[in-house]
Design a protein around this motif. Sequence first.
Motif, short mmCIF file in Angstrom:
data_model
loop_
_atom_site.label_atom_id
_atom_site.label_comp_id
_atom_site.label_asym_id
_atom_site.label_seq_id
_atom_site.Cartn_x
_atom_site.Cartn_y
_atom_site.Cartn_z
N VAL A 253 0.63 -0.93 -0.11
CA VAL A 253 -0.10 -0.08 0.20
C VAL A 253 0.93 1.62 0.24
O VAL A 253 0.63 2.19 -0.99
CB VAL A 253 -1.04 -0.36 1.25
CG1 VAL A 253 -1.42 1.01 1.66
CG2 VAL A 253 -2.00 -1.51 1.41
N PHE A 254 1.45 1.41 0.98
CA PHE A 254 2.95 2.64 0.71
C PHE A 254 3.74 2.75 -0.19
O PHE A 254 3.89 3.80 -0.59
CB PHE A 254 3.54 2.51 1.41
CG PHE A 254 3.80 2.29 3.32
CD1 PHE A 254 2.93 3.99 4.11
CD2 PHE A 254 3.53 1.68 4.63
CE1 PHE A 254 2.66 4.63 4.73
CE2 PHE A 254 3.41 1.79 5.93
CZ PHE A 254 2.71 3.54 5.72
N ARG A 255 4.05 1.21 -1.07
CA ARG A 255 4.64 2.19 -2.39
C ARG A 255 3.97 2.13 -3.05
O ARG A 255 3.84 2.75 -4.61
CB ARG A 255 4.79 0.41 -3.21
CG ARG A 255 6.43 0.60 -4.27
CD ARG A 255 7.05 -0.65 -4.05
NE ARG A 255 7.87 -0.58 -5.67
CZ ARG A 255 7.48 -0.62 -6.65
NH1 ARG A 255 6.78 -1.21 -7.08
NH2 ARG A 255 8.69 -1.22 -7.76
N GLU A 256 2.51 1.85 -3.94
CA GLU A 256 1.08 2.10 -4.04
C GLU A 256 1.39 3.84 -4.17
O GLU A 256 0.88 4.44 -5.08
CB GLU A 256 0.08 1.34 -4.67
CG GLU A 256 0.23 0.19 -5.04
CD GLU A 256 -1.12 -0.43 -3.85
OE1 GLU A 256 -2.23 0.20 -3.46
OE2 GLU A 256 -1.58 -1.96 -4.96
N ARG A 257 1.35 4.64 -2.89
CA ARG A 257 1.13 5.72 -2.71
C ARG A 257 2.54 6.66 -3.03
O ARG A 257 2.68 7.86 -2.30
CB ARG A 257 0.62 5.57 -1.23
CG ARG A 257 -0.82 5.75 -0.51
CD ARG A 257 -1.36 5.50 0.51
NE ARG A 257 -2.09 4.84 0.38
CZ ARG A 257 -2.99 5.79 1.53
NH1 ARG A 257 -2.99 6.65 2.31
NH2 ARG A 257 -4.31 5.27 1.91
N GLY A 258 3.28 6.07 -3.60
CA GLY A 258 4.63 6.49 -3.65
C GLY A 258 5.96 6.60 -2.66
O GLY A 258 7.02 7.24 -2.72
N CYS A 259 6.19 5.99 -1.66
CA CYS A 259 6.61 5.34 -0.27
C CYS A 259 8.03 4.91 -1.42
O CYS A 259 7.74 3.99 -2.00
CB CYS A 259 6.29 5.16 1.11
SG CYS A 259 4.89 6.10 1.90
N THR A 260 9.32 5.43 -0.45
CA THR A 260 10.08 4.83 -1.47
C THR A 260 11.23 4.10 0.28
O THR A 260 11.61 3.54 0.00
CB THR A 260 10.97 5.97 -1.56
OG1 THR A 260 11.78 6.77 -0.75
CG2 THR A 260 10.74 6.39 -3.27
N ARG A 261 10.31 4.25 1.51
CA ARG A 261 10.91 3.34 2.35
C ARG A 261 9.55 3.87 3.41
O ARG A 261 8.59 4.49 3.55
CB ARG A 261 12.02 3.87 2.35
CG ARG A 261 11.93 6.06 3.04
CD ARG A 261 13.19 6.52 3.62
NE ARG A 261 13.46 7.53 4.08
CZ ARG A 261 13.36 8.48 4.74
NH1 ARG A 261 14.72 8.16 5.31
NH2 ARG A 261 13.50 9.82 5.16
N VAL A 262 10.01 2.33 4.55
CA VAL A 262 9.52 2.14 5.70
C VAL A 262 9.64 1.90 6.45
O VAL A 262 10.33 1.72 6.19
CB VAL A 262 7.69 1.34 5.28
CG1 VAL A 262 6.94 0.98 6.42
CG2 VAL A 262 7.63 1.67 3.77
N GLY A 263 9.88 2.50 7.33
CA GLY A 263 10.66 1.97 8.88
C GLY A 263 9.79 1.47 10.06
O GLY A 263 7.96 2.07 10.14
#
Length: 296
Positions: A253-263
């Motif tokens: 879901v984060f990647r679909e929203r344009g995120c490049t990293r998750v912590g």
Amino acid sequence: MRVRPATTGDVDAITQLMNAHGTAVHGESEAAPTAVLEWLEDPELVIRLGERDGKLACYGDIMFSADGTRANLDIREHPDAPASAGPMLEELEAIANERGATKAWAFHASEERELAALVRARGYTPIRHSFRMLVRLDAAPEPAGWPEGTTVREMRESEQRATHAAGNEAFADHWEFEPTPYERFARWNFEGANFDRSLNFLALEGDEIAGICLCSMHWSGDPRYGWVGILGVRPPWRRRGIALALLLHSFAVFRERGCTRVGLGVDAESTTGALELYERAGMHVHRRQDTLEKLL
């Protein structure tokens, strides 16, 4: 150094200090003004500011445990104001004593050698350490694999109290666990400018909540940085792959929203295998934080 209470008029100065500290220690910004304003408006968070020659030198805050017996002390020193953490620590300890806390926890990043030396000199003893873990989303994450009979969807507004109860149950056997009152849990997870219901996921078996994954964008304000605030599975549903599936689902879901990293943050000595699970999901240790304790 003069230490005083913070006000909402200090938002910009605190934001600048936090980001100067974060850049000097970790190479990245730490907080957006919207996040700082929410800290200042939190009725349970005690914030003090240290000033030298009219400039902000140090930030300090205290969050007490729900029963009031433990004071959690957070200190951030401006890189241009060395040795300002000492007077701040004294001030925070005095407040903790006045309010009846019996022990204090202090925290420092592994890179903060001067702060580490200071708190140890003040009688604090290391008791635990934790990691901030990170995954890069350059490539699509592995698809989530759900156990038979388990589904995932966004949390509904009517399910906030049930989600809170599931979270308390999921962490009840963790180190130093204390049940979080609903009002505090809701303020931290369901309120504020950063809250996005579509980033809060429930794993369900029928009508039962098996696991929760409460996410948001990172409080630094970086629109490419996602954050997993709480990931937990209730004991009857553990060892089925639900936590991994929830984590991978959030990555997608984060990647679909344009995120490049998750912590996310994790207890380095977790007995539930959390660290190993996050590594299987492709995450790596990004930072280390030590927790130290002193009896008051």
